[in-house]
Write an enzyme that holds these catalytic residues in place. Structure first.
Site, PDB file in Angstrom:
ATOM      1  N   CYS A   4       0.846  -1.202   0.000  1.00 24.42           N
ATOM      2  CA  CYS A   4       0.000   0.000   0.000  1.00 24.42           C
ATOM      3  C   CYS A   4       0.878   1.248   0.000  1.00 24.42           C
ATOM      4  O   CYS A   4       1.745   1.402   0.862  1.00 24.42           O
ATOM      5  CB  CYS A   4      -0.893  -0.007   1.242  1.00 24.42           C
ATOM      6  SG  CYS A   4      -1.691   1.579   1.552  1.00 24.42           S
ATOM      7  N   CYS A  33       0.541   3.313   3.535  1.00 26.84           N
ATOM      8  CA  CYS A  33       0.949   2.829   4.853  1.00 26.84           C
ATOM      9  C   CYS A  33       2.291   3.453   5.268  1.00 26.84           C
ATOM     10  O   CYS A  33       3.135   3.758   4.421  1.00 26.84           O
ATOM     11  CB  CYS A  33       1.064   1.302   4.846  1.00 26.84           C
ATOM     12  SG  CYS A  33      -0.516   0.438   5.009  1.00 26.84           S
ATOM     13  N   HIS A  49      -4.067   0.479   8.049  1.00 26.31           N
ATOM     14  CA  HIS A  49      -4.586   0.213   6.702  1.00 26.31           C
ATOM     15  C   HIS A  49      -6.056  -0.214   6.717  1.00 26.31           C
ATOM     16  O   HIS A  49      -6.803   0.070   5.774  1.00 26.31           O
ATOM     17  CB  HIS A  49      -3.729  -0.893   6.076  1.00 26.31           C
ATOM     18  CG  HIS A  49      -4.048  -1.187   4.651  1.00 26.31           C
ATOM     19  ND1 HIS A  49      -3.693  -0.334   3.619  1.00 26.31           N
ATOM     20  CD2 HIS A  49      -4.694  -2.235   4.066  1.00 26.31           C
ATOM     21  CE1 HIS A  49      -4.103  -0.855   2.465  1.00 26.31           C
ATOM     22  NE2 HIS A  49      -4.699  -2.009   2.710  1.00 26.31           N
ATOM     23  N   ASN A  86     -13.262  10.108  -1.220  1.00 22.65           N
ATOM     24  CA  ASN A  86     -14.018   9.066  -1.917  1.00 22.65           C
ATOM     25  C   ASN A  86     -13.809   7.784  -1.148  1.00 22.65           C
ATOM     26  O   ASN A  86     -12.670   7.337  -0.992  1.00 22.65           O
ATOM     27  CB  ASN A  86     -13.490   8.854  -3.343  1.00 22.65           C
ATOM     28  CG  ASN A  86     -13.782  10.040  -4.235  1.00 22.65           C
ATOM     29  OD1 ASN A  86     -14.812  10.683  -4.106  1.00 22.65           O
ATOM     30  ND2 ASN A  86     -12.854  10.341  -5.137  1.00 22.65           N
ATOM     31  N   SER A 143      -9.564   3.733  -5.126  1.00 20.10           N
ATOM     32  CA  SER A 143      -8.769   2.599  -5.565  1.00 20.10           C
ATOM     33  C   SER A 143      -7.874   2.042  -4.457  1.00 20.10           C
ATOM     34  O   SER A 143      -7.147   1.089  -4.668  1.00 20.10           O
ATOM     35  CB  SER A 143      -7.937   2.990  -6.791  1.00 20.10           C
ATOM     36  OG  SER A 143      -7.298   4.226  -6.588  1.00 20.10           O
ATOM     37  N   HIS A 194      -6.977   2.042   2.168  1.00 23.16           N
ATOM     38  CA  HIS A 194      -6.342   2.759   3.280  1.00 23.16           C
ATOM     39  C   HIS A 194      -7.089   4.081   3.495  1.00 23.16           C
ATOM     40  O   HIS A 194      -7.290   4.828   2.544  1.00 23.16           O
ATOM     41  CB  HIS A 194      -4.864   3.026   2.962  1.00 23.16           C
ATOM     42  CG  HIS A 194      -4.096   3.444   4.176  1.00 23.16           C
ATOM     43  ND1 HIS A 194      -3.083   2.682   4.735  1.00 23.16           N
ATOM     44  CD2 HIS A 194      -4.210   4.537   4.976  1.00 23.16           C
ATOM     45  CE1 HIS A 194      -2.606   3.303   5.797  1.00 23.16           C
ATOM     46  NE2 HIS A 194      -3.284   4.433   5.965  1.00 23.16           N
ATOM     47  N   HIS A 215      -8.180   7.521   3.569  1.00 22.45           N
ATOM     48  CA  HIS A 215      -7.536   8.757   3.113  1.00 22.45           C
ATOM     49  C   HIS A 215      -8.516   9.646   2.366  1.00 22.45           C
ATOM     50  O   HIS A 215      -9.552   9.199   1.895  1.00 22.45           O
ATOM     51  CB  HIS A 215      -6.350   8.441   2.193  1.00 22.45           C
ATOM     52  CG  HIS A 215      -6.760   7.943   0.837  1.00 22.45           C
ATOM     53  ND1 HIS A 215      -7.266   6.675   0.628  1.00 22.45           N
ATOM     54  CD2 HIS A 215      -6.757   8.532  -0.387  1.00 22.45           C
ATOM     55  CE1 HIS A 215      -7.545   6.503  -0.660  1.00 22.45           C
ATOM     56  NE2 HIS A 215      -7.249   7.622  -1.303  1.00 22.45           N
ATOM     57  N   GLN A 239      -8.613  13.575  -0.117  1.00 25.40           N
ATOM     58  CA  GLN A 239      -7.844  14.378  -1.048  1.00 25.40           C
ATOM     59  C   GLN A 239      -8.127  15.856  -0.823  1.00 25.40           C
ATOM     60  O   GLN A 239      -9.148  16.228  -0.244  1.00 25.40           O
ATOM     61  CB  GLN A 239      -8.202  14.017  -2.487  1.00 25.40           C
ATOM     62  CG  GLN A 239      -7.923  12.567  -2.838  1.00 25.40           C
ATOM     63  CD  GLN A 239      -7.959  12.346  -4.350  1.00 25.40           C
ATOM     64  OE1 GLN A 239      -7.355  13.097  -5.120  1.00 25.40           O
ATOM     65  NE2 GLN A 239      -8.660  11.318  -4.774  1.00 25.40           N
TER      66      GLN A 239
HETATM   67  O1  LIG Z   1      -7.873  10.535  -7.487  1.00 23.24           O
HETATM   68  P1  LIG Z   1      -8.319   9.114  -7.487  1.00 23.24           P
HETATM   69  O2  LIG Z   1      -8.751   8.616  -6.128  1.00 23.24           O
HETATM   70  O3  LIG Z   1      -7.345   8.192  -8.160  1.00 23.24           O
HETATM   71  O4  LIG Z   1      -9.622   9.099  -8.432  1.00 23.24           O
HETATM   72  C1  LIG Z   1     -10.941   9.235  -8.009  1.00 23.24           C
HETATM   73  O5  LIG Z   1     -11.258  10.545  -7.526  1.00 23.24           O
HETATM   74  C2  LIG Z   1     -11.149  11.614  -8.476  1.00 23.24           C
HETATM   75  C3  LIG Z   1     -11.625  12.883  -7.802  1.00 23.24           C
HETATM   76  O6  LIG Z   1     -12.939  12.781  -7.335  1.00 23.24           O
HETATM   77  C4  LIG Z   1     -11.950  11.316  -9.747  1.00 23.24           C
HETATM   78  O7  LIG Z   1     -11.645  12.296 -10.722  1.00 23.24           O
HETATM   79  C5  LIG Z   1     -11.611   9.934 -10.306  1.00 23.24           C
HETATM   80  O8  LIG Z   1     -12.455   9.646 -11.398  1.00 23.24           O
HETATM   81  C6  LIG Z   1     -11.800   8.894  -9.208  1.00 23.24           C
HETATM   82  O9  LIG Z   1     -11.499   7.606  -9.689  1.00 23.24           O
END
Ligand SMILES: O=P(O)(O)O[C@H]1O[C@H](CO)[C@@H](O)[C@H](O)[C@H]1O
Ligand SMILES: O=P(O)(O)O[C@H]1O[C@H](CO)[C@@H](O)[C@H](O)[C@H]1O
Lengths: 386, 386
Positions: B52, B55, B121, B189, B197, B200, B202, B204
């Site tokens: 990961c 981590c 994790h 997300n 994806s 873990h 997190h 943004q």
């Molecule tokens: O940035 P990540 O986690 O790889 O990607 C995810 O969040 C982003 C922001 O919401 C989106 O644009 C992507 O389509 C989504 O897969």
């Protein structure tokens, strides 16, 4: 040419049809993908499925039996989102209180139809020759026509050319609807990734007393452009410009331009725009309808060819409201949107999630890159070549 | 009470924060579901995964090694949607041509961060006690603060209470950023269904020179309300009203109201609203932050309890822009949105597709029904009870 730069840098593009922006990050397709994979769509289906509620001769949820139809078939949705009749709701009068200011609601009635595109369970629009898509367009037209406000200038246009509506069961299409509806949304959800629960080729038609958000916003911008540009039509201008430029074109014929719009949000989003000013389905002549069928066949086939899969999408028609002011009806311009979720392959989609929901739609490949790939995968349908 | 009727009839509700409408069809949950099923989320994960990239102690895409962090850790996204530097783009001058009128773009630069919520994790915010969520809120606050326009009235507010930013690698957080950014979008997300994806825990943070669509639209309506209502704040009024009414409340404490908003689109959508006028994270005192941590813990736990699954969602913070006019900053009101896709169970989601994309968002269960279900599933986390 400064535009070439937009292939490499992060930028925002303006959508004049909605008055909104989209963030474009072309370099971002380089990131590796470890997230969710869609199921791929290679299941073999029979041409008639006895358990399918859309196949000819089968029984539906409320017990009705489908006729042995030969091209399309329309019926009232057994699980409609809006209904013709319901209890009356009178919103409380504005009394200056927080509640009447902040908790606003209005009643909506309407009618939802399902329309099959073919009696065959295992085809999609991509498998159908253009000539067999024409009856679908005719059926859309007759349903639209039969719901038109009789006082609309469009009712006039509809009279000479359109066939009488037929083959519609448990609806009131032949008689004038009791209630004059405001808008008719014709659309298709294709593929499980787009919430479609039955592979039998079909679309939906939702008709409401209210003018929904999206067409309302478009209408607002179409009217504004017309006023500001001395009567010219935004989408007619746009189709002309794109047809000349060519770099976002996927396919075109004499009646329609189809391509990845400058401001598209979905990776392989396509817009189909009438080249002349057509307000609604009723303004299309026979030639226009054949051309529209050709465009739909070309788009759906290219979509399938792109990743060699049955490509999911939602598509829909935007056109004049069923009833509205003369300005609204004259500013309307017939067009279609195709919103497909796939990004990289048959199993990796684009998620419009966190940033997109909270802040702004974001796309990775540019519309020019997408259009080029779709232009390059014409020819026969990949499945037929196998 | 006319509102009780809205449990049974199709209607539209108005969202005063966006100036938009949503279609509500309460009877529609009765339809059977034969469509796509999500994978359920019962995979057992280790507390440390050597592969990961989030981590502690592990290597990331560009070769950087994560420190042995103890609560949270922030770094610049290795695959950022916007970047600090790129080639200069000068849009062509408006010359009245169709091209300059219809093909508009503008350059956007910015900075994207990733922030882990825990070194472990295999936890999520739902597993974390409120006391361990406080450091996440502190980190959000310090990142926000370090990007504030030094001339903003918020920079003043930030000075006495906020800790110096620390533990941020390969960023320029401690030095003043070269470019003054306009907005910072903090979001998470969660779950594969929301495009995440890596399990873990997190979130943004995307910071841009442009003010994105959603916060811009909200700011517009917040300012307008304030002007029309003699200086009162839409969301402060709204939190007060909802707290009194109670039927859409999921959880509240002395600083925040959390519930299913009147105009929510997603089935179990939740909004968290500061009860007093707080413009941004920097306006929260220690008590407010503890209360916010409690609200986040309560929401995420109830979400997981609802269908006994690790509930996917996208969540984000809306607050004052990093730089803006005095009116913009003063009209801003700190709040959070949680948009979860699930509708009926751990595996059946709501699709916002065809009609929703082409016409108008549509929801099935009402916000009042959703709030009641979420109110009723408090207590311990279901996983801990097993
Ligand atoms: O940035 P990540 O986690 O790889 O990607 C995810 O969040 C982003 C922001 O919401 C989106 O644009 C992507 O389509 C989504 O897969
Ligand atoms: O009507 P269907 O096909 O059952 O349902 C599908 O399309 C509808 C209209 O876009 C959406 O509201 C549903 O979420 C989706 O699953």
């Amino acid at each position: 040419m400064p535009e070439a730069l937009l292939d490499d840098i992060s930028h925002r593009r303006y959508n004049p049809l909605r008055g909104s922006w989209v963030l474009v990050s072309p370099h971002r397709t380089k990131r590796p993908w470890q997230g969710q994979q869609e199921a791929s769509n290679r299941i073999e289906l029979p041409s008639h499925d006895p358990s399918c509620y859309l196949c000819p001769g089968n029984k539906r949820a409320q017990g009705d039996v489908n006729p042995d139809y030969e091209s399309t078939f329309v019926f009232v949705n057994d699980y409609a989102a809006v209904r013709e009749q319901q209890a009356e709701y009178e919103p409380p009068a504005q009394d200056g209180s927080l509640a009447t200011r902040l908790l606003k609601a209005e009643s909506t009635t309407g009618k939802c139809y399902v329309i099959t595109f073919s009696p065959e369970h295992n085809v999609t629009l991509a498998d159908m020759p253009a000539s067999t898509i024409v009856p679908v367009i005719n059926k859309w037209t007759s349903i639209y026509t039969s719901h038109l406000d009789p006082h609309s200038p469009l009712a006039e246009a509809a009279r000479p050319t359109t066939m009488p509506p037929s083959g519609i069961t448990n609806g009131s299409l032949n008689s004038q609807p009791k209630q004059q509806y405001r808008y008719m949304q014709i659309f298709e959800n294709k593929g499980q990734a787009m919430g479609c629960s039955n592979p039998h080729p079909h679309g939906q038609i939702w008709t409401t007393t209210s003018l929904p958000e999206e067409p309302e916003s478009e209408l607002h911008h179409l009217k504004q452009y017309r006023r500001e540009q001395g009567g010219s039509h935004l989408l007619k201008d746009y189709a002309k410009l794109e047809s000349e430029k060519g770099e976002r074109t996927v396919f075109e014929n004499s009646s329609f331009w189809a391509g990845c719009p400058w401001w598209g949000t979905w990776p392989f989003e396509i817009m189909v725009v009438a080249k002349e000013h057509k307000r609604a389905l009723v303004d299309l002549d026979e030639r226009n309808k054949e051309d529209l069928a050709e465009v739909i066949a070309e788009i759906t086939k290219r979509y399938d060819n792109l990743f060699e899969t049955s490509f999911p999408y939602s598509m829909g028609i935007h056109q004049a409201p069923l009833s509205g002011t003369a300005e609204e009806i004259d500013a309307s311009h017939f067009h279609m949107h195709f919103y497909p979720p796939l990004l990289r392959s048959a199993t990796v989609r684009k998620f419009l999630v966190g940033y997109e929901m909270m802040a702004e739609p974001q796309r990775d490949i540019t519309p020019e890159q997408a259009a080029k790939r779709l232009r390059d995968c014409g020819g026969g349908l990949y499945r037929r070549k196998l």
